[in-house]
Design an enzyme around this catalytic site. Structure first.
Site, short mmCIF file in Angstrom:
data_model
loop_
_atom_site.label_atom_id
_atom_site.label_comp_id
_atom_site.label_asym_id
_atom_site.label_seq_id
_atom_site.Cartn_x
_atom_site.Cartn_y
_atom_site.Cartn_z
N THR A 134 0.82 -1.21 0.00
CA THR A 134 0.00 0.00 0.00
C THR A 134 0.85 1.26 0.00
OG1 THR A 134 -1.52 1.25 1.41
CG2 THR A 134 -0.09 -0.28 2.54
N ASP A 135 0.28 2.36 -0.47
CA ASP A 135 0.99 3.65 -0.40
C ASP A 135 1.03 4.18 1.05
OD1 ASP A 135 -1.71 4.31 -0.11
OD2 ASP A 135 -1.72 5.86 -1.66
N GLU A 136 0.24 3.58 1.93
CA GLU A 136 0.19 4.09 3.32
C GLU A 136 1.51 3.90 4.06
OE1 GLU A 136 -3.29 3.25 5.60
OE2 GLU A 136 -4.62 3.56 3.90
N TYR A 159 -2.09 -0.58 10.91
CA TYR A 159 -2.20 -1.25 9.60
C TYR A 159 -0.99 -0.94 8.73
CZ TYR A 159 -3.39 -1.69 4.65
OH TYR A 159 -3.34 -1.97 3.29
N LYS A 163 2.09 -3.34 7.31
CA LYS A 163 2.39 -3.52 5.88
C LYS A 163 3.83 -3.12 5.58
CE LYS A 163 -0.04 -4.58 2.91
NZ LYS A 163 -0.45 -5.92 2.33
P1 NAD Z 1 -9.72 -7.44 1.95
O1 NAD Z 1 -9.76 -7.13 3.39
O2 NAD Z 1 -10.93 -7.18 1.10
O3 NAD Z 1 -9.36 -8.98 1.73
C1 NAD Z 1 -8.36 -9.63 2.46
C2 NAD Z 1 -8.44 -11.12 2.18
O4 NAD Z 1 -7.40 -11.76 2.92
C3 NAD Z 1 -9.76 -11.76 2.63
O5 NAD Z 1 -10.24 -12.64 1.64
C4 NAD Z 1 -9.37 -12.52 3.90
O6 NAD Z 1 -10.18 -13.65 4.14
C5 NAD Z 1 -7.93 -12.90 3.59
N1 NAD Z 1 -7.14 -13.12 4.82
C6 NAD Z 1 -7.04 -12.31 5.90
N2 NAD Z 1 -6.25 -12.87 6.83
C7 NAD Z 1 -5.83 -14.06 6.32
C8 NAD Z 1 -4.98 -15.08 6.79
N3 NAD Z 1 -4.40 -15.03 7.99
N4 NAD Z 1 -4.76 -16.15 5.99
C9 NAD Z 1 -5.33 -16.24 4.77
N5 NAD Z 1 -6.15 -15.30 4.28
C10 NAD Z 1 -6.40 -14.22 5.04
O7 NAD Z 1 -8.45 -6.67 1.37
P2 NAD Z 1 -8.25 -5.95 -0.03
O8 NAD Z 1 -8.77 -4.58 0.05
O9 NAD Z 1 -8.69 -6.87 -1.11
O10 NAD Z 1 -6.65 -5.82 -0.04
C11 NAD Z 1 -5.85 -6.88 -0.54
C12 NAD Z 1 -4.39 -6.51 -0.38
O11 NAD Z 1 -4.11 -5.32 -1.09
C13 NAD Z 1 -3.97 -6.25 1.07
O12 NAD Z 1 -2.69 -6.78 1.26
C14 NAD Z 1 -3.95 -4.73 1.17
O13 NAD Z 1 -3.01 -4.31 2.13
C15 NAD Z 1 -3.52 -4.35 -0.24
N6 NAD Z 1 -3.99 -3.04 -0.70
C16 NAD Z 1 -5.31 -2.72 -0.62
C17 NAD Z 1 -5.75 -1.48 -1.11
C18 NAD Z 1 -7.21 -1.07 -1.06
O14 NAD Z 1 -7.52 0.07 -1.34
N7 NAD Z 1 -8.13 -1.95 -0.71
C19 NAD Z 1 -4.83 -0.60 -1.69
C20 NAD Z 1 -3.47 -0.98 -1.75
C21 NAD Z 1 -3.08 -2.21 -1.26
O1 DAU Z 2 -4.18 3.89 0.36
C1 DAU Z 2 -4.39 2.51 0.27
C2 DAU Z 2 -5.22 2.05 1.43
O2 DAU Z 2 -6.55 2.52 1.20
C3 DAU Z 2 -5.23 0.53 1.59
O3 DAU Z 2 -3.94 0.11 1.91
C4 DAU Z 2 -6.20 0.11 2.71
O4 DAU Z 2 -6.26 -1.30 2.78
C5 DAU Z 2 -7.58 0.65 2.38
O5 DAU Z 2 -8.46 0.34 3.43
C6 DAU Z 2 -7.52 2.17 2.16
O6 DAU Z 2 -7.25 2.86 3.40
P1 DAU Z 2 -8.03 4.22 3.81
O7 DAU Z 2 -7.97 4.38 5.26
O8 DAU Z 2 -7.58 5.35 2.96
O9 DAU Z 2 -9.51 3.82 3.31
P2 DAU Z 2 -10.96 4.01 3.97
O10 DAU Z 2 -11.95 3.59 2.93
O11 DAU Z 2 -11.06 3.40 5.31
O12 DAU Z 2 -11.06 5.59 4.15
C7 DAU Z 2 -10.90 6.47 3.06
C8 DAU Z 2 -10.96 7.89 3.62
O13 DAU Z 2 -12.30 8.14 4.07
C9 DAU Z 2 -10.07 8.14 4.82
O14 DAU Z 2 -9.55 9.45 4.75
C10 DAU Z 2 -11.01 8.00 6.01
C11 DAU Z 2 -12.33 8.49 5.46
N1 DAU Z 2 -13.56 7.86 6.05
C12 DAU Z 2 -13.64 6.51 6.04
C13 DAU Z 2 -14.75 5.88 6.55
C14 DAU Z 2 -14.86 4.38 6.57
C15 DAU Z 2 -14.59 8.65 6.49
O15 DAU Z 2 -14.52 9.90 6.47
N2 DAU Z 2 -15.70 8.03 7.01
C16 DAU Z 2 -15.82 6.70 7.06
O16 DAU Z 2 -16.86 6.18 7.58
#
Ligand code: NAD
Ligand code: DAU
Length: 351
Positions: A134-136, A159, A163
């Site tokens: 992630t970019d975080e 989180y 990562k």
């Molecule tokens: P998600 O939470 O939707 O899915 C996570 C998956 O991992 C689920 O299917 C869960 O069952 C599985 N999992 C969790 N713990 C596990 C374990 N111990 N063993 C096996 N499986 C397990 O997540 P996502 O949003 O699809 O993100 C996927 C990946 O991409 C993550 O590594 C996240 O950090 C990264 N990522 C997400 C975003 C985003 O915006 N969602 C952006 C950048 C990177």
């Molecule tokens: O940048 C990549 C990341 O983006 C991934 O690595 C993470 O897995 C993914 O969850 C996401 O993280 P964020 O914290 O940016 O996403 P989230 O959807 O939780 O929140 C997006 C923005 O919205 C953040 O600034 C918090 C705000 N927010 C979120 C929720 C759930 C609100 O204002 N209200 C809300 O109820």
């Protein structure tokens, strides 16, 4: 055993990005075997993947990545030659509420996978480990500037710290043992199958049901949104063409404040199902502790070196996403029944 050209373990394949990735890759590469390794936490849903169930090149294994022996046995059984690692605890708010699970899954889970990968690598030098991060990890930006691959790590939430630790472990396995690794650091994804704890599906559901729209702080935080399909294309390209030991930033050039974004969701829903204006449902609530102000990706490296660019504009992607959630009511209802109610109550009731 059928002779597949590649045998890839996709961890976290039942989650949001993992499901979209498998739905993209399995039909595209019929001569590859894809083994989805997922423990099915609250975020994993096999219903996303029913269309792949009969595919001869797709398998599902319910395994927790922290269980090193089970992972190793699975890798041996399928003669796995690559990993695309997505399994993680992914939600920042949950990490603030319970950080240890994030360390266990994201750090120890990645360590256990790397160890199993190294065993296979020693038997098969073609082994490749793509780590999806992630970019975080880079922390928070002010009003200007972008994250590049050389921006120092400065994670602010449990989180992102977990990562970042995983990213370091991947790097260490490359430098120390020569494991062929590539890491991607991507910005916020959105699209079909995203669990409704995340901003866009949460606001969709609340706006649809005319509940309050809880914007953290003053809504000025900025995220750089990328349509999930564009992320999947990028992962495909990095897996096949990325240079060993390198990291690649992935982002959509789509910066928008949370407040503007919630406004867009309201306007879209008003125009599709009527009953607006929903913007009046917006409530500013207590901010997320340690809330990163702005994320913005400089994706020059992947664009110039690997030829990837995002295809889907934010307006188009958001409209597609809203349409998907409207068309998949049953999917969403299942997510928000049961445990989700407790989560929502805990996170939002007194906010
Ligand atoms: P998600 O939470 O939707 O899915 C996570 C998956 O991992 C689920 O299917 C869960 O069952 C599985 N999992 C969790 N713990 C596990 C374990 N111990 N063993 C096996 N499986 C397990 O997540 P996502 O949003 O699809 O993100 C996927 C990946 O991409 C993550 O590594 C996240 O950090 C990264 N990522 C997400 C975003 C985003 O915006 N969602 C952006 C950048 C990177
Ligand atoms: O940048 C990549 C990341 O983006 C991934 O690595 C993470 O897995 C993914 O969850 C996401 O993280 P964020 O914290 O940016 O996403 P989230 O959807 O939780 O929140 C997006 C923005 O919205 C953040 O600034 C918090 C705000 N927010 C979120 C929720 C759930 C609100 O204002 N209200 C809300 O109820």
């Amino acid at each position: 055993m059928t002779e597949f050209k590649r045998r890839i373990a996709v961890t976290g394949g039942a989650g949001f990005i993992g499901s979209n990735l498998l739905l993209y890759l399995v039909p595209k590469y019929p001569d590859y075997l894809f083994v989805n390794i997922d423990s099915l936490t609250y975020a994993g849903n096999l219903k996303n993947l029913v269309s792949l169930e009969d595919s001869p090149s797709y398998r599902f294994e319910r395994i927790d990545i922290r269980e090193r022996e089970a992972v190793t046995a699975c890798f041996e059984r399928y003669r796995i030659d690559s990993v695309i690692h997505l399994a993680a605890e992914s939600h920042v708010d949950r990490s603030i509420d319970g950080p240890l699970l994030f360390v266990e899954t994201n750090v120890l889970g990645t360590a256990s996978l790397l160890d199993a990968a190294l065993t296979r690598y020693r038997a098969d030098k073609r082994f490749r480990f793509l780590h999806v991060s992630t970019d975080e990890v880079y922390g928070s930006l002010g009003a200007t500037g972008y994250f590049t691959e050389t921006t120092p790590f400065s994670p602010n939430s449990p989180y992102s710290a977990s990562k970042a630790a995983a990213d370091h472990l991947v790097r260490a396995y490359h430098v120390t043992y020569g494991l062929d690794t590539v890491t991607t650091n991507c910005s916020n994804n959105y699209g079909p199958y995203q669990f409704p704890e995340k901003l866009i599906p949460l606001m969709f559901r609340n706006a649809r049901d005319r509940l309050k729209l809880p914007v953290y702080g003053d809504g000025s935080n900025v995220r750089d949104w990328l349509y999930v399909e564009d992320h999947c294309r990028a992962l495909d390209i990095v897996f096949h063409k990325g240079l060993s030991g390198e990291t690649y930033n992935i982002g959509g050039h789509n910066e928008i404040t949370n407040l503007e974004l919630v406004g867009k969701i309201c306007t879209l829903l008003d125009s599709i199902i009527g009953g607006g204006p929903r913007e009046k449902l917006i409530e500013f609530v207590t901010d997320r502790p340690g809330h990163d102000h702005r994320y913005a990706i400089d994706a020059t490296k992947i664009e110039k070196e690997l030829g990837w660019t995002p295809d889907v504009s934010f307006d188009e992607g958001l409209a597609r996403t809203i349409r998907w959630y409207l068309d998949n009511e049953e999917w969403l209802e299942e997510c928000i029944s049961g445990e989700y109610q407790n989560y929502y109550e805990k996170m939002y009731a007194d906010r």
